[in-house]
Design a protein around this motif. Sequence first.
Motif, PDB file in Angstrom:
ATOM      1  N   GLN A  23     -24.195 -28.766 -12.850  1.00 53.83           N
ATOM      2  CA  GLN A  23     -24.023 -27.660 -11.908  1.00 53.83           C
ATOM      3  C   GLN A  23     -23.677 -26.396 -12.686  1.00 53.83           C
ATOM      4  O   GLN A  23     -23.007 -26.445 -13.717  1.00 53.83           O
ATOM      5  N   HIS A  24     -24.155 -25.280 -12.161  1.00 51.60           N
ATOM      6  CA  HIS A  24     -23.884 -23.986 -12.770  1.00 51.60           C
ATOM      7  C   HIS A  24     -23.020 -23.196 -11.791  1.00 51.60           C
ATOM      8  O   HIS A  24     -23.395 -23.010 -10.632  1.00 51.60           O
ATOM      9  N   PHE A  25     -21.889 -22.724 -12.273  1.00 51.53           N
ATOM     10  CA  PHE A  25     -20.900 -22.101 -11.411  1.00 51.53           C
ATOM     11  C   PHE A  25     -20.891 -20.588 -11.544  1.00 51.53           C
ATOM     12  O   PHE A  25     -21.147 -20.037 -12.624  1.00 51.53           O
ATOM     13  N   GLY A  26     -20.542 -19.933 -10.445  1.00 52.42           N
ATOM     14  CA  GLY A  26     -20.200 -18.530 -10.496  1.00 52.42           C
ATOM     15  C   GLY A  26     -18.772 -18.359 -11.002  1.00 52.42           C
ATOM     16  O   GLY A  26     -18.065 -19.337 -11.276  1.00 52.42           O
ATOM     17  N   ASP A  27     -18.334 -17.114 -11.116  1.00 52.76           N
ATOM     18  CA  ASP A  27     -17.009 -16.814 -11.647  1.00 52.76           C
ATOM     19  C   ASP A  27     -15.894 -16.982 -10.627  1.00 52.76           C
ATOM     20  O   ASP A  27     -14.726 -16.860 -10.980  1.00 52.76           O
ATOM     21  N   GLY A  28     -16.255 -17.231  -9.388  1.00 52.92           N
ATOM     22  CA  GLY A  28     -15.237 -17.470  -8.377  1.00 52.92           C
ATOM     23  C   GLY A  28     -14.819 -16.213  -7.649  1.00 52.92           C
ATOM     24  O   GLY A  28     -14.925 -15.098  -8.159  1.00 52.92           O
ATOM     25  N   THR A  29     -14.348 -16.418  -6.418  1.00 56.82           N
ATOM     26  CA  THR A  29     -13.746 -15.354  -5.611  1.00 56.82           C
ATOM     27  C   THR A  29     -12.332 -15.789  -5.275  1.00 56.82           C
ATOM     28  O   THR A  29     -12.137 -16.833  -4.646  1.00 56.82           O
ATOM     29  N   ARG A  30     -11.362 -14.977  -5.694  1.00 51.11           N
ATOM     30  CA  ARG A  30      -9.975 -15.281  -5.323  1.00 51.11           C
ATOM     31  C   ARG A  30      -9.691 -14.563  -4.014  1.00 51.11           C
ATOM     32  O   ARG A  30      -9.626 -13.337  -3.973  1.00 51.11           O
ATOM     33  N   LEU A  31      -9.579 -15.322  -2.960  1.00 52.31           N
ATOM     34  CA  LEU A  31      -9.418 -14.790  -1.604  1.00 52.31           C
ATOM     35  C   LEU A  31      -7.978 -14.934  -1.157  1.00 52.31           C
ATOM     36  O   LEU A  31      -7.401 -16.020  -1.230  1.00 52.31           O
ATOM     37  N   SER A  32      -7.410 -13.820  -0.703  1.00 54.86           N
ATOM     38  CA  SER A  32      -6.062 -13.832  -0.133  1.00 54.86           C
ATOM     39  C   SER A  32      -6.152 -13.445   1.331  1.00 54.86           C
ATOM     40  O   SER A  32      -6.760 -12.423   1.664  1.00 54.86           O
ATOM     41  N   ILE A  33      -5.556 -14.257   2.170  1.00 58.29           N
ATOM     42  CA  ILE A  33      -5.514 -13.978   3.602  1.00 58.29           C
ATOM     43  C   ILE A  33      -4.073 -13.623   3.965  1.00 58.29           C
ATOM     44  O   ILE A  33      -3.165 -14.450   3.782  1.00 58.29           O
TER      45      ILE A  33
END
Lengths: 110, 113
Positions: free
Chosen positions: B102-112
Amino acid sequence: SQQGEEDPQALSIQEGENATMNCSYKTSINNLQWYRQNSGRGLVHLILIRSNEREKHSGRLRVTLDTSKKSSSLLITASRAADTASYFCATDGQGGKLIFGQGTELSVKP
Amino acid sequence: DVKVTQSSRYLVKRTGEKVFLECVQDMDHENMFWYRQDPGLGLRLIYFSYDVKMKEKGDIPEGYSVSREKKERFSLILESASTNQTSMYLCASRPQGFHQPQHFGDGTRLSIL
Protein backbone atom coordinates in the motif's frame (compact mmCIF):
# COMPACT_ATOMS: atom_id res chain seq x y z
CA SER A 1 -9.36 -5.98 14.31
CA GLN A 2 -5.67 -6.01 15.14
CA GLN A 3 -3.84 -9.12 14.06
CA GLY A 4 -0.21 -8.18 14.34
CA GLU A 5 1.30 -7.90 17.78
CA GLU A 6 4.65 -6.23 17.84
CA ASP A 7 7.41 -6.56 20.30
CA PRO A 8 8.97 -4.55 21.78
CA GLN A 9 6.66 -1.54 21.84
CA ALA A 10 9.68 0.72 22.13
CA LEU A 11 13.39 0.23 21.47
CA SER A 12 16.28 2.60 22.11
CA ILE A 13 19.74 1.88 20.71
CA GLN A 14 22.97 3.63 19.78
CA GLU A 15 23.97 4.42 16.23
CA GLY A 16 25.78 1.50 14.66
CA GLU A 17 23.94 -1.14 16.68
CA ASN A 18 21.43 -3.55 15.18
CA ALA A 19 17.71 -3.26 15.87
CA THR A 20 15.39 -6.25 15.92
CA MET A 21 11.60 -6.01 15.98
CA ASN A 22 9.21 -8.91 16.14
CA CYS A 23 5.68 -9.41 14.91
CA SER A 24 3.23 -12.20 15.69
CA TYR A 25 -0.07 -12.82 13.97
CA LYS A 26 -3.04 -15.13 14.30
CA THR A 27 -4.48 -16.25 10.99
CA SER A 28 -3.12 -17.56 7.69
CA ILE A 29 -1.57 -14.98 5.40
CA ASN A 30 -0.59 -14.43 1.76
CA ASN A 31 2.26 -12.17 2.75
CA LEU A 32 3.55 -9.99 5.54
CA GLN A 33 4.74 -6.44 5.03
CA TRP A 34 6.78 -3.98 7.06
CA TYR A 35 6.26 -0.22 7.02
CA ARG A 36 8.05 2.74 8.56
CA GLN A 37 6.39 5.91 9.81
CA ASN A 38 8.31 9.04 10.63
CA SER A 39 6.70 11.26 13.22
CA GLY A 40 3.58 12.98 11.90
CA ARG A 41 3.87 11.47 8.43
CA GLY A 42 2.32 8.65 6.43
CA LEU A 43 3.59 5.09 6.29
CA VAL A 44 6.28 4.05 3.85
CA HIS A 45 6.50 0.50 2.59
CA LEU A 46 9.82 -1.19 3.39
CA ILE A 47 9.64 -4.84 2.43
CA LEU A 48 7.17 -7.61 1.61
CA ILE A 49 7.74 -11.29 2.30
CA ARG A 50 5.47 -13.92 0.82
CA SER A 51 4.12 -16.80 2.85
CA ASN A 52 6.33 -19.29 0.98
CA GLU A 53 9.49 -17.30 1.69
CA ARG A 54 11.55 -17.60 4.86
CA GLU A 55 13.96 -14.70 4.57
CA LYS A 56 14.33 -11.56 2.50
CA HIS A 57 16.92 -8.80 2.35
CA SER A 58 16.77 -5.20 1.19
CA GLY A 59 19.82 -3.06 1.87
CA ARG A 60 20.30 -2.96 5.65
CA LEU A 61 16.95 -4.67 6.24
CA ARG A 62 16.51 -8.37 6.83
CA VAL A 63 13.08 -9.91 7.32
CA THR A 64 12.34 -13.44 8.39
CA LEU A 65 9.03 -15.25 8.38
CA ASP A 66 8.11 -18.39 10.30
CA THR A 67 4.60 -19.40 9.29
CA SER A 68 4.59 -22.36 11.69
CA LYS A 69 5.02 -19.95 14.59
CA LYS A 70 3.05 -17.18 12.89
CA SER A 71 5.82 -14.72 13.50
CA SER A 72 8.17 -12.39 11.65
CA SER A 73 11.15 -10.30 12.56
CA LEU A 74 12.68 -7.18 11.06
CA LEU A 75 16.39 -6.61 11.56
CA ILE A 76 17.96 -3.25 10.79
CA THR A 77 21.72 -3.52 10.72
CA ALA A 78 24.18 -0.73 11.47
CA SER A 79 21.40 1.63 12.50
CA ARG A 80 21.54 5.37 11.89
CA ALA A 81 19.84 8.30 13.59
CA ALA A 82 17.70 8.63 10.46
CA ASP A 83 16.20 5.17 11.20
CA THR A 84 14.38 6.70 14.18
CA ALA A 85 10.71 6.04 13.41
CA SER A 86 7.82 3.72 14.19
CA TYR A 87 7.83 0.38 12.43
CA PHE A 88 4.68 -1.58 11.67
CA CYS A 89 4.07 -5.07 10.43
CA ALA A 90 0.96 -5.74 8.36
CA THR A 91 -0.53 -9.05 7.35
CA ASP A 92 -2.19 -9.54 4.00
CA GLY A 93 -4.81 -12.22 4.18
CA GLN A 94 -8.23 -12.56 2.70
CA GLY A 95 -10.08 -9.74 1.02
CA GLY A 96 -7.06 -7.66 0.08
CA LYS A 97 -7.07 -5.76 3.34
CA LEU A 98 -3.94 -5.26 5.38
CA ILE A 99 -4.16 -5.68 9.13
CA PHE A 100 -1.59 -3.62 10.97
CA GLY A 101 0.13 -4.20 14.27
CA GLN A 102 0.46 -1.43 16.79
CA GLY A 103 4.05 -0.75 15.93
CA THR A 104 7.48 -0.51 17.52
CA GLU A 105 8.95 2.91 18.26
CA LEU A 106 12.63 2.85 17.43
CA SER A 107 14.94 5.56 18.72
CA VAL A 108 18.51 5.59 17.45
CA LYS A 109 20.78 7.87 19.44
CA PRO A 110 23.78 9.46 17.71
CA ASP B 1 6.95 7.05 -7.82
CA VAL B 2 3.42 6.63 -6.61
CA LYS B 3 1.97 9.76 -5.14
CA VAL B 4 -0.98 9.77 -2.79
CA THR B 5 -2.04 13.29 -1.93
CA GLN B 6 -4.29 14.23 0.95
CA SER B 7 -5.87 17.63 0.65
CA SER B 8 -4.92 18.96 4.08
CA ARG B 9 -2.14 18.18 6.57
CA TYR B 10 -4.00 19.87 9.44
CA LEU B 11 -7.69 20.64 9.79
CA VAL B 12 -9.74 22.10 12.62
CA LYS B 13 -13.52 21.79 12.60
CA ARG B 14 -16.39 22.18 15.05
CA THR B 15 -18.73 19.51 16.39
CA GLY B 16 -21.72 18.92 14.16
CA GLU B 17 -20.00 20.11 11.01
CA LYS B 18 -19.90 17.96 7.89
CA VAL B 19 -16.23 17.35 7.11
CA PHE B 20 -14.71 16.20 3.82
CA LEU B 21 -11.26 14.66 3.60
CA GLU B 22 -9.97 14.24 0.08
CA CYS B 23 -7.42 11.80 -1.26
CA VAL B 24 -6.03 11.56 -4.79
CA GLN B 25 -3.63 9.00 -6.22
CA ASP B 26 -1.81 9.25 -9.52
CA MET B 27 -1.04 5.60 -10.32
CA ASP B 28 -4.38 4.29 -11.56
CA HIS B 29 -4.70 1.99 -8.55
CA GLU B 30 -7.95 0.09 -8.21
CA ASN B 31 -7.95 -0.10 -4.42
CA MET B 32 -8.11 2.81 -2.02
CA PHE B 33 -8.35 2.86 1.77
CA TRP B 34 -9.09 5.21 4.65
CA TYR B 35 -7.59 4.57 8.10
CA ARG B 36 -7.54 6.45 11.33
CA GLN B 37 -4.57 6.24 13.65
CA ASP B 38 -4.78 6.81 17.37
CA PRO B 39 -2.16 6.33 20.10
CA GLY B 40 -2.36 2.84 21.54
CA LEU B 41 -4.87 1.69 18.93
CA GLY B 42 -2.70 1.58 15.83
CA LEU B 43 -4.21 1.89 12.36
CA ARG B 44 -7.87 1.02 12.02
CA LEU B 45 -9.57 0.63 8.68
CA ILE B 46 -12.63 2.82 8.20
CA TYR B 47 -13.66 2.14 4.60
CA PHE B 48 -12.10 0.85 1.43
CA SER B 49 -12.98 0.73 -2.25
CA TYR B 50 -12.10 -1.81 -4.94
CA ASP B 51 -13.35 0.23 -7.84
CA VAL B 52 -15.19 3.36 -8.87
CA LYS B 53 -18.51 3.72 -7.07
CA MET B 54 -17.77 0.66 -4.94
CA LYS B 55 -17.20 0.79 -1.21
CA GLU B 56 -16.81 -1.67 1.62
CA LYS B 57 -16.99 -1.09 5.36
CA GLY B 58 -13.87 -1.59 7.34
CA ASP B 59 -13.60 -2.16 11.06
CA ILE B 60 -14.91 1.20 12.29
CA PRO B 61 -17.29 2.72 9.69
CA GLU B 62 -19.74 4.28 12.16
CA GLY B 63 -20.02 8.04 11.77
CA TYR B 64 -18.25 8.01 8.40
CA SER B 65 -19.18 7.64 4.76
CA VAL B 66 -17.10 7.61 1.57
CA SER B 67 -17.40 8.55 -2.05
CA ARG B 68 -15.50 7.29 -5.06
CA GLU B 69 -16.84 8.92 -8.21
CA LYS B 70 -13.52 8.77 -10.06
CA LYS B 71 -10.82 6.13 -9.89
CA GLU B 72 -8.15 8.49 -8.64
CA ARG B 73 -10.17 10.15 -5.88
CA PHE B 74 -11.50 8.70 -2.63
CA SER B 75 -13.26 11.01 -0.21
CA LEU B 76 -13.97 10.41 3.47
CA ILE B 77 -16.97 12.21 4.92
CA LEU B 78 -17.72 12.82 8.57
CA GLU B 79 -21.46 13.34 8.46
CA SER B 80 -21.67 15.21 11.77
CA ALA B 81 -18.27 15.61 13.34
CA SER B 82 -17.81 14.70 16.99
CA THR B 83 -14.86 15.20 19.34
CA ASN B 84 -14.12 11.46 19.37
CA GLN B 85 -13.30 11.73 15.68
CA THR B 86 -10.26 13.85 16.46
CA SER B 87 -7.49 11.74 14.98
CA MET B 88 -4.85 11.28 12.31
CA TYR B 89 -6.49 10.12 9.06
CA LEU B 90 -4.43 8.22 6.50
CA CYS B 91 -5.36 7.43 2.93
CA ALA B 92 -3.70 4.65 0.95
CA SER B 93 -3.90 3.13 -2.50
CA ARG B 94 -2.87 -0.22 -3.88
CA PRO B 95 -2.95 -1.90 -7.28
CA GLN B 96 -5.01 -5.01 -7.89
CA GLY B 97 -3.45 -8.41 -7.38
CA PHE B 98 -1.57 -10.33 -4.73
CA HIS B 99 1.62 -9.23 -3.06
CA GLN B 100 1.21 -5.54 -3.59
CA PRO B 101 2.21 -2.88 -1.04
CA GLN B 102 0.00 0.00 0.00
CA HIS B 103 1.10 3.54 -0.73
CA PHE B 104 0.15 6.12 1.86
CA GLY B 105 -0.47 9.82 1.84
CA ASP B 106 1.09 12.07 4.48
CA GLY B 107 -2.04 12.07 6.60
CA THR B 108 -4.51 14.68 7.81
CA ARG B 109 -4.44 15.57 11.48
CA LEU B 110 -8.05 16.47 12.20
CA SER B 111 -9.14 18.23 15.37
CA ILE B 112 -12.81 18.52 16.23
CA LEU B 113 -13.53 21.23 18.79
